[in-house]
Every structure is written in C-alpha cells, then in structure tokens.
Design an enzyme around this catalytic site. Structure first.
Site, PDB file in Angstrom:
ATOM      1  N   ASP A 132       0.847  -1.190   0.000  1.00  0.00           N
ATOM      2  CA  ASP A 132       0.000   0.000   0.000  1.00  0.00           C
ATOM      3  C   ASP A 132       0.886   1.246   0.000  1.00  0.00           C
ATOM      4  O   ASP A 132       1.860   1.321   0.751  1.00  0.00           O
ATOM      5  CB  ASP A 132      -0.896   0.037   1.236  1.00  0.00           C
ATOM      6  CG  ASP A 132      -2.089  -0.891   1.114  1.00  0.00           C
ATOM      7  OD1 ASP A 132      -2.450  -1.241  -0.018  1.00  0.00           O
ATOM      8  OD2 ASP A 132      -2.655  -1.259   2.156  1.00  0.00           O
ATOM      9  N   ARG A 183      -2.090  -1.269  -8.285  1.00  0.00           N
ATOM     10  CA  ARG A 183      -3.400  -0.769  -7.868  1.00  0.00           C
ATOM     11  C   ARG A 183      -3.382   0.746  -8.068  1.00  0.00           C
ATOM     12  O   ARG A 183      -2.508   1.436  -7.544  1.00  0.00           O
ATOM     13  CB  ARG A 183      -3.684  -1.090  -6.400  1.00  0.00           C
ATOM     14  CG  ARG A 183      -5.033  -0.524  -5.925  1.00  0.00           C
ATOM     15  CD  ARG A 183      -5.159  -0.513  -4.419  1.00  0.00           C
ATOM     16  NE  ARG A 183      -5.228  -1.847  -3.867  1.00  0.00           N
ATOM     17  CZ  ARG A 183      -4.766  -2.200  -2.675  1.00  0.00           C
ATOM     18  NH1 ARG A 183      -4.162  -1.301  -1.913  1.00  0.00           N
ATOM     19  NH2 ARG A 183      -4.862  -3.426  -2.245  1.00  0.00           N
TER      20      ARG A 183
END
Length: 306
Positions: A132, A183
């Site tokens: 992330d 992502r």
C-alpha cells in the site's frame, strides 16, 4: 463544511491518544461497517462470504504508529499468520500491507528484511502481496523497495500508485519496464499543493490518464474506486481498445457500495474487496470518514440506534 470535516478527520487519524482510546473501546460507533473484525478468523469469515458471492478479496492487518523493531516484527508475524490462514482456509484473497508497519521509519534494512520474510511465505502459498502506498514522504522509498523486490520475487509483489500526485504518470512510465501489477487509486492522504492536485476534477482527470496509460502498456491494473463515472469510463475504454477483462480488476473497500460490488461481479468483472482487520483500526476508520460525508452520517445514525 465538507473540507472542514475532511481536514478534521485526517487530523484525528494521526492522534495517538485517540488511537489508544479507540483500541480500549473496540469496534463501536459504526467502525464495524468498514472493518471486518479484530481477529484473523473474523476477517477470513468475511472473505469466505464474499467469495460465495463471486467476489475476491485482499486482506490487510491494520496498524499505525510503529516505533520499535519489536512492534515491526510483531506486525510482520501477523502478516505471515494471515498468509497461512488464507491458505489453510481456502479463502480467495491476497495480502495488502503498509511498510511503515514493518519498520520502514526505523530503517530501510529492517523493513526489507521483514518484507522478504513475508514474500517468502507468499511465494510458498502461491499468493500475492500488495504494498500500500502511504503519504508523500514515503513515496519514493516505497517505489525503490518495490523495484528491488520485484526483481527478487517477480509477480508475487505489487504496488499502489496515487492519482492525486503530479508525479504518478512519470512513475508509471518508469515502472513499466518491470511489467508491474499496480493498484491505481485517487489517494487518501492530505498533501501539499506543491506535490498533489488540489482540485477534485484534476485528480479525476489524472486518474483516467494513468489508468489508460497503464492498460495500454499491457500491464495488469487494479482500479480501486467507488466513483461510478470512473468505473463507466473504464468499461467504455477497455471495450474500445479491446482490452480483455483478464488484464484488470475493480477494487472497492469493505462495507462501501456493496450493491455495486455485486453488480460488477455479476457482469463478469473481477471484483476485489479490500478487507481490513485488527485492533489498530482507528486511523483507517478516520480516513474513511474523511472521504465522504455520507460515512459520517452513517456513524451518527448508529449512535442513536437502540
């Protein structure tokens, strides 16, 4: 008012005293809508329910404010336990993590050591780990770590790129040599106008740009958004360019736009839900409240339910 609420909740997300209080009282006041539970078993149960509906997942053990090597090692052990639990349960889920949990602010070397421990287990189980992206201060080092680990672990690892940063299109161009699984998100941290687009319309425009850029490069895109206009744009774009559904997926957060998640899965798109769990849920919850006033209204209503 919306800007004031956003700034307030982002400020609160970094408040250590409030975080300690939240841990003490548990998943109350609406937090359970966005957090699958405190224990791994609760999160896996939530994932299996999603899987039964044709929806896959990525599991994240929440954590904030790691300051010692011992805490970083504990977070690493949780990630490893999570990978083992996913494998033993048969759940269809990846793992997402934040490298500050693994000691990035202590030393890059410590973080790399912990990342390799996690990736070794992920490779053993033929699973996938997503780094992330955090705030801008951690952006460059996160990309550098990803590039090194991509060379070592190949398709076992992926990264997040944030559309609200001016540099993101250039980052995607530079990363293309690695054929990365990225992502793509708008971004949820409060950043200076010197590094990030201040206006929503500019963020949206750049989001579409980097999605198209990454897909046209022939690389896999995990498009993480609840924005219906962005979703429809992607659907039309891939249709026009003949990009197969196997080259991308949609991602949404646990507890948000549940009906839309199901609709996308029913339409044959890969729909992945980001499922957070753990007792250190406070910072994540505050950022969800900062994103949309509707989330705040949901929590206020929950306070008055009997």
């Amino acid at each position: 008012m919306e800007s004031l609420l956003r700034n307030t909740f982002l400020f609160l997300s970094k408040n250590r005293a409030a975080n300690r209080t939240a841990k003490k009282y548990g998943l109350r006041f609406g937090a359970k809508r966005f957090v699958a539970g405190v224990q791994i078993s609760e999160a896996v149960t939530a994932i299996r329910e999603l899987n039964a509906k044709g929806i896959v997942a990525t599991l994240d053990h929440l954590g904030e404010f790691i300051t010692t090597a011992e805490e970083a090692r504990e977070a690493t052990d949780y990630c490893i336990r999570t990978l083992h639990e996913i494998a033993s349960s048969g759940a269809n889920s990846h793992l997402s993590l934040k490298m500050t949990q693994l000691g990035l602010d202590i030393s890059v070397e410590l973080c790399m050591k912990h990342m390799r421990m996690i990736l070794d287990v992920a490779k053993q189980h033929n699973n996938f780990v997503r780094i992330d992206m955090e705030d801008y201060a951690h952006n460059r080092v996160s990309i550098e770590i990803f590039e090194q680990l991509r060379k070592e672990y190949g398709e076992t690892i992926g990264l997040v790129i944030q559309a609200y940063l001016y540099k993101s299109a250039d980052d995607i161009s530079a990363l293309a040599v690695h054929r990365p699984n990225l992502r793509l998100v708008k971004g949820a941290y409060k950043e200076s106008h010197e590094v990030a687009f201040p206006r929503k319309e500019d963020v949206d425009r750049n989001f579409k740009r980097i999605i198209e850029q990454h897909l046209l490069d022939g690389n896999y895109a995990a498009i993480a958004t609840h924005d219906e206009a962005i979703i429809e744009h992607v659907k039309q774009f891939v249709k026009e360019k003949g990009i197969p559904k196997s080259q991308f997926e949609f991602q949404m957060l646990y507890g948000i736009r549940v009906q839309a998640q199901q609709q996308l899965a029913d339409e044959g798109y890969t729909m992945r839900v980001y499922v957070p769990y753990g007792d250190d849920w406070y910072g994540y919850f505050m950022r969800r409240l900062a994103e949309r006033p509707a989330n705040v209204l949901f929590v206020l209503k929950s306070l008055f339910k009997s």
